[in-house]
Design a protein around this motif. Structure first.
Motif, mmCIF file in Angstrom:
data_model
loop_
_atom_site.group_PDB
_atom_site.id
_atom_site.type_symbol
_atom_site.label_atom_id
_atom_site.label_comp_id
_atom_site.label_asym_id
_atom_site.label_seq_id
_atom_site.Cartn_x
_atom_site.Cartn_y
_atom_site.Cartn_z
ATOM 1 N N LYS A 6 -22.053 -20.191 5.812
ATOM 2 C CA LYS A 6 -21.488 -20.388 4.530
ATOM 3 C C LYS A 6 -19.968 -20.606 5.313
ATOM 4 O O LYS A 6 -20.116 -20.351 7.033
ATOM 5 C CB LYS A 6 -20.881 -18.839 4.776
ATOM 6 N N ALA A 7 -19.224 -21.018 4.931
ATOM 7 C CA ALA A 7 -17.745 -22.062 5.121
ATOM 8 C C ALA A 7 -16.736 -20.817 5.076
ATOM 9 O O ALA A 7 -16.582 -20.154 4.282
ATOM 10 C CB ALA A 7 -17.662 -22.938 4.955
ATOM 11 N N VAL A 8 -15.983 -20.854 5.330
ATOM 12 C CA VAL A 8 -14.437 -20.442 5.623
ATOM 13 C C VAL A 8 -13.217 -21.367 5.878
ATOM 14 O O VAL A 8 -13.485 -22.020 7.052
ATOM 15 C CB VAL A 8 -14.213 -19.366 6.276
ATOM 16 N N LEU A 9 -12.840 -21.270 5.048
ATOM 17 C CA LEU A 9 -12.372 -22.364 3.851
ATOM 18 C C LEU A 9 -10.534 -22.398 5.128
ATOM 19 O O LEU A 9 -9.560 -22.066 4.090
ATOM 20 C CB LEU A 9 -12.005 -22.523 3.475
ATOM 21 N N LEU A 10 -10.340 -22.127 6.012
ATOM 22 C CA LEU A 10 -9.146 -22.018 6.812
ATOM 23 C C LEU A 10 -7.734 -23.089 6.273
ATOM 24 O O LEU A 10 -6.938 -23.051 6.665
ATOM 25 C CB LEU A 10 -8.884 -21.335 8.279
ATOM 26 N N CYS A 11 -8.515 -24.286 6.717
ATOM 27 C CA CYS A 11 -8.115 -25.688 6.801
ATOM 28 C C CYS A 11 -7.510 -25.879 5.485
ATOM 29 O O CYS A 11 -8.372 -25.715 4.382
ATOM 30 C CB CYS A 11 -8.918 -26.581 7.598
ATOM 31 N N PRO A 12 -6.497 -26.218 5.047
ATOM 32 C CA PRO A 12 -5.735 -26.466 3.790
ATOM 33 C C PRO A 12 -6.930 -27.554 2.914
ATOM 34 O O PRO A 12 -6.756 -27.998 1.803
ATOM 35 C CB PRO A 12 -4.545 -27.245 3.653
ATOM 36 N N PHE A 13 -7.034 -29.079 3.940
ATOM 37 C CA PHE A 13 -8.156 -29.796 3.489
ATOM 38 C C PHE A 13 -8.949 -29.674 3.211
ATOM 39 O O PHE A 13 -9.300 -29.997 1.568
ATOM 40 C CB PHE A 13 -7.752 -31.158 4.667
ATOM 41 N N MET A 14 -9.531 -28.753 3.625
ATOM 42 C CA MET A 14 -11.332 -28.766 3.432
ATOM 43 C C MET A 14 -11.059 -27.696 1.676
ATOM 44 O O MET A 14 -11.345 -27.760 1.112
ATOM 45 C CB MET A 14 -11.807 -27.669 4.218
ATOM 46 N N ALA A 15 -9.815 -26.758 1.809
ATOM 47 C CA ALA A 15 -9.677 -26.092 0.704
ATOM 48 C C ALA A 15 -9.343 -26.637 -0.824
ATOM 49 O O ALA A 15 -10.116 -26.764 -1.493
ATOM 50 C CB ALA A 15 -8.657 -24.822 0.279
ATOM 51 N N ALA A 16 -8.688 -27.822 -0.179
ATOM 52 C CA ALA A 16 -8.277 -28.901 -1.812
ATOM 53 C C ALA A 16 -9.368 -29.294 -1.798
ATOM 54 O O ALA A 16 -9.315 -29.916 -3.178
ATOM 55 C CB ALA A 16 -7.451 -29.621 -0.882
ATOM 56 N N TYR A 17 -9.959 -29.792 -1.272
ATOM 57 C CA TYR A 17 -11.480 -30.921 -0.583
ATOM 58 C C TYR A 17 -12.226 -29.923 -2.067
ATOM 59 O O TYR A 17 -13.118 -30.319 -3.449
ATOM 60 C CB TYR A 17 -12.278 -31.712 0.254
ATOM 61 N N TYR A 18 -12.821 -28.882 -1.102
ATOM 62 C CA TYR A 18 -12.951 -27.897 -2.786
ATOM 63 C C TYR A 18 -12.900 -27.448 -3.562
ATOM 64 O O TYR A 18 -13.830 -26.973 -4.294
ATOM 65 C CB TYR A 18 -13.912 -26.540 -1.616
#
Length: 98
Positions: free
Chosen positions: A69-81
């Motif tokens: 599983k991925a935990v999205l602390l990176c704002p860019f990755m969170a925005a992509y998701y």
């Protein structure tokens, strides 16, 4: 087209940039069965060319292939998701939400 590769010793997913010796990278740390995505870097002079999205796509696909599983602390990755909810199956419930 370059493919995203996992570089475990450096704790990052890498996307070589064609025609250069540079790369985009998504840094992570492992916590149990989760991959915590902490920071994404695309060289500034390559900004706006879609490399970040290619990196995110390859990173999410690589994580899916591991069964983690991925935990999205990176704002860019969170925005992509946020734009690609089809990855909901790999996002850890403890990921921050906006």
């Amino acid at each position: 087209m370059s493919a995203v590769e996992d570089n475990p010793p450096e704790h990052r997913f890498e996307l070589p940039i064609e025609g250069s010796h540079e790369m985009a990278a998504a840094y992570y740390r492992l916590e149990g069965d989760s991959i915590v995505l902490t920071h994404t870097i695309v060289p500034e002079h390559f900004s706006g060319q879609g490399l970040g999205s290619k990196l995110a796509y390859g990173t999410f696909e690589a994580i899916r292939a591991t069964g983690r599983k991925a935990v999205l602390l990176c704002p860019f990755m969170a925005a992509y998701y946020a734009r690609h909810p089809e990855y909901a199956d790999i996002i850890a419930p403890e990921s921050p939400h906006d």
